[in-house]
Design a protein around this motif. Structure first.
Motif, PDB file in Angstrom:
ATOM      1  N   LEU A  78      55.941  33.552  39.087  1.00 32.66           N
ATOM      2  CA  LEU A  78      55.331  33.172  40.363  1.00 32.66           C
ATOM      3  C   LEU A  78      53.937  32.586  40.168  1.00 32.66           C
ATOM      4  O   LEU A  78      53.142  33.082  39.378  1.00 32.66           O
ATOM      5  N   GLY A  79      53.654  31.541  40.949  1.00 35.06           N
ATOM      6  CA  GLY A  79      52.299  31.032  41.059  1.00 35.06           C
ATOM      7  C   GLY A  79      51.633  31.676  42.253  1.00 35.06           C
ATOM      8  O   GLY A  79      52.247  32.460  42.986  1.00 35.06           O
ATOM      9  N   LEU A  80      50.374  31.345  42.505  1.00 38.76           N
ATOM     10  CA  LEU A  80      49.616  31.976  43.581  1.00 38.76           C
ATOM     11  C   LEU A  80      50.258  31.729  44.944  1.00 38.76           C
ATOM     12  O   LEU A  80      50.435  32.666  45.733  1.00 38.76           O
TER      13      LEU A  80
ATOM     14  N   THR B 178      51.165  50.467  54.596  1.00 40.83           N
ATOM     15  CA  THR B 178      51.673  49.285  53.906  1.00 40.83           C
ATOM     16  C   THR B 178      51.802  49.593  52.422  1.00 40.83           C
ATOM     17  O   THR B 178      50.841  50.035  51.784  1.00 40.83           O
ATOM     18  N   VAL B 179      52.998  49.372  51.875  1.00 39.17           N
ATOM     19  CA  VAL B 179      53.257  49.626  50.459  1.00 39.17           C
ATOM     20  C   VAL B 179      53.711  48.322  49.813  1.00 39.17           C
ATOM     21  O   VAL B 179      54.703  47.726  50.240  1.00 39.17           O
ATOM     22  N   VAL B 180      52.984  47.885  48.814  1.00 35.53           N
ATOM     23  CA  VAL B 180      53.320  46.661  48.092  1.00 35.53           C
ATOM     24  C   VAL B 180      53.717  47.037  46.668  1.00 35.53           C
ATOM     25  O   VAL B 180      52.920  47.610  45.918  1.00 35.53           O
ATOM     26  N   LEU B 181      54.968  46.746  46.318  1.00 37.77           N
ATOM     27  CA  LEU B 181      55.509  47.071  45.006  1.00 37.77           C
ATOM     28  C   LEU B 181      55.608  45.788  44.185  1.00 37.77           C
ATOM     29  O   LEU B 181      56.361  44.880  44.551  1.00 37.77           O
TER      30      LEU B 181
ATOM     31  N   ALA C 117      44.363  37.869  39.756  1.00 33.73           N
ATOM     32  CA  ALA C 117      43.158  37.875  40.592  1.00 33.73           C
ATOM     33  C   ALA C 117      43.523  38.113  42.055  1.00 33.73           C
ATOM     34  O   ALA C 117      42.812  38.820  42.786  1.00 33.73           O
ATOM     35  N   ALA C 118      44.652  37.544  42.487  1.00 27.72           N
ATOM     36  CA  ALA C 118      45.104  37.742  43.866  1.00 27.72           C
ATOM     37  C   ALA C 118      45.522  39.193  44.099  1.00 27.72           C
ATOM     38  O   ALA C 118      45.267  39.763  45.161  1.00 27.72           O
ATOM     39  N   VAL C 119      46.165  39.799  43.101  1.00 26.95           N
ATOM     40  CA  VAL C 119      46.552  41.207  43.206  1.00 26.95           C
ATOM     41  C   VAL C 119      45.304  42.073  43.342  1.00 26.95           C
ATOM     42  O   VAL C 119      45.258  43.002  44.152  1.00 26.95           O
ATOM     43  N   SER C 120      44.276  41.763  42.562  1.00 29.76           N
ATOM     44  CA  SER C 120      43.013  42.502  42.662  1.00 29.76           C
ATOM     45  C   SER C 120      42.400  42.319  44.043  1.00 29.76           C
ATOM     46  O   SER C 120      41.912  43.285  44.654  1.00 29.76           O
ATOM     47  N   ARG C 121      42.430  41.106  44.560  1.00 33.08           N
ATOM     48  CA  ARG C 121      41.860  40.850  45.888  1.00 33.08           C
ATOM     49  C   ARG C 121      42.607  41.636  46.953  1.00 33.08           C
ATOM     50  O   ARG C 121      41.996  42.212  47.860  1.00 33.08           O
TER      51      ARG C 121
ATOM     52  N   ARG D  73      39.697  45.027  35.462  1.00 33.67           N
ATOM     53  CA  ARG D  73      39.432  45.141  36.907  1.00 33.67           C
ATOM     54  C   ARG D  73      40.522  45.928  37.622  1.00 33.67           C
ATOM     55  O   ARG D  73      40.238  46.776  38.473  1.00 33.67           O
ATOM     56  N   LEU D  74      41.782  45.659  37.269  1.00 30.94           N
ATOM     57  CA  LEU D  74      42.892  46.388  37.882  1.00 30.94           C
ATOM     58  C   LEU D  74      43.077  47.773  37.268  1.00 30.94           C
ATOM     59  O   LEU D  74      43.274  48.761  37.981  1.00 30.94           O
ATOM     60  N   LEU D  75      43.032  47.841  35.940  1.00 34.53           N
ATOM     61  CA  LEU D  75      43.334  49.094  35.253  1.00 34.53           C
ATOM     62  C   LEU D  75      42.346  50.201  35.606  1.00 34.53           C
ATOM     63  O   LEU D  75      42.728  51.365  35.737  1.00 34.53           O
ATOM     64  N   THR D  76      41.076  49.855  35.763  1.00 36.10           N
ATOM     65  CA  THR D  76      40.085  50.887  36.078  1.00 36.10           C
ATOM     66  C   THR D  76      40.209  51.383  37.510  1.00 36.10           C
ATOM     67  O   THR D  76      39.654  52.438  37.850  1.00 36.10           O
ATOM     68  N   ARG D  77      40.935  50.669  38.351  1.00 32.73           N
ATOM     69  CA  ARG D  77      41.100  51.084  39.743  1.00 32.73           C
ATOM     70  C   ARG D  77      42.375  51.890  39.961  1.00 32.73           C
ATOM     71  O   ARG D  77      42.626  52.353  41.084  1.00 32.73           O
TER      72      ARG D  77
END
Length: 236
Positions: free
Chosen positions: A46-48, A90-93, A106-110, A139-143
């Motif tokens: 997938l693209g953005l 809201t659950v996003v898998l 980056a979009a997932v982080s946003r 950025r993602l892993l630490t959250r």
């Protein structure tokens, strides 16, 4: 736990073929549709723009296929805010996250950083191959509030799958027995587990090829050599 505690990010990691996609599907099926809105998306290829379109549709929106990125983000955030006001979770898998390109990550982080308050009721669950988790970025892993490791199977788990699969065939009237020992010698069952590495997907594939090979050879039981030959054919 993640959903009930309204935690923001969870990470499901394990080797390819261990059942991560199946687990995400089970979670989606177990959520109460009267209290949860769930979007399940594979990031493979997938693209953005495609990600945002899939996400918008998963949240019940009907976006224009040619909608610009800024418009898609606005619709998505408006829908998340709407769910918060209505006290829906809201659950996003997101599956195959380790394959995502940087702009998608980056979009997932946003998305995950949108409205960090607990009452925002947003949970994002990421599934990734354990060998490539580092691609998700710090950025993602630490959250991540929770990490779940999907372990490889032991020998007993492998035999249980064989029994389950054979029982399914028996119930269809095609077999008289569902005991793995009636179809595989003890050494063959051990070899099957060893060569599959305890990966569920490989266990199923190797068992099927071994049974086909044994039938072709006219064997009453699949032996260790037949399992080895089947593994070579599969490239395991």
């Amino acid at each position: 736990y993640l959903v009930e505690q309204h935690l923001r990010i969870g990470l499901l990691r394990g080797p390819a073929g261990c059942g991560k996609t199946l687990l995400l599907g089970r979670l989606a099926g177990e959520l109460d549709p009267h209290a949860h809105v769930c979007a399940k998306i594979s990031l493979l290829g997938l693209g953005l723009e495609e990600l945002l379109l899939h996400l918008a549709m998963g949240l019940g929106l009907n976006p224009r296929l040619d909608a610009p990125v800024i418009e898609l983000w606005r619709h998505i955030f408006d829908r998340l805010n709407e769910h918060r006001r209505q006290q829906w979770t809201t659950v996003v898998l997101l599956d195959d996250v380790h394959t995502a390109v940087p702009e998608v990550l980056a979009a997932v982080s946003r998305l995950a950083e949108h409205d960090p308050a607990l009452d925002a009721r947003l949970t994002v669950v990421l599934a990734a191959d354990e060998r490539h988790v580092g691609r998700l970025g710090e950025r993602l892993l630490t959250r991540c509030a929770l990490r779940v490791d999907v372990e490889r199977w032991n020998t007993e788990d492998t035999l249980e799958l064989l029994h389950f699969a054979l029982e399914s065939v028996r119930l269809e009237g095609e077999l008289e027995s569902s005991s793995p020992s009636d179809f595989f010698t003890p050494a063959a069952a051990e070899k099957l587990h060893e060569l599959s590495g305890g990966i569920p997907r490989r266990v199923g594939q190797l068992a099927q090829w071994s049974l086909l090979a044994g039938a072709g050879l006219g064997l009453e039981q699949v032996d260790e050599e037949t399992v080895g030959a089947a593994a070579e054919e599969l490239g395991v």
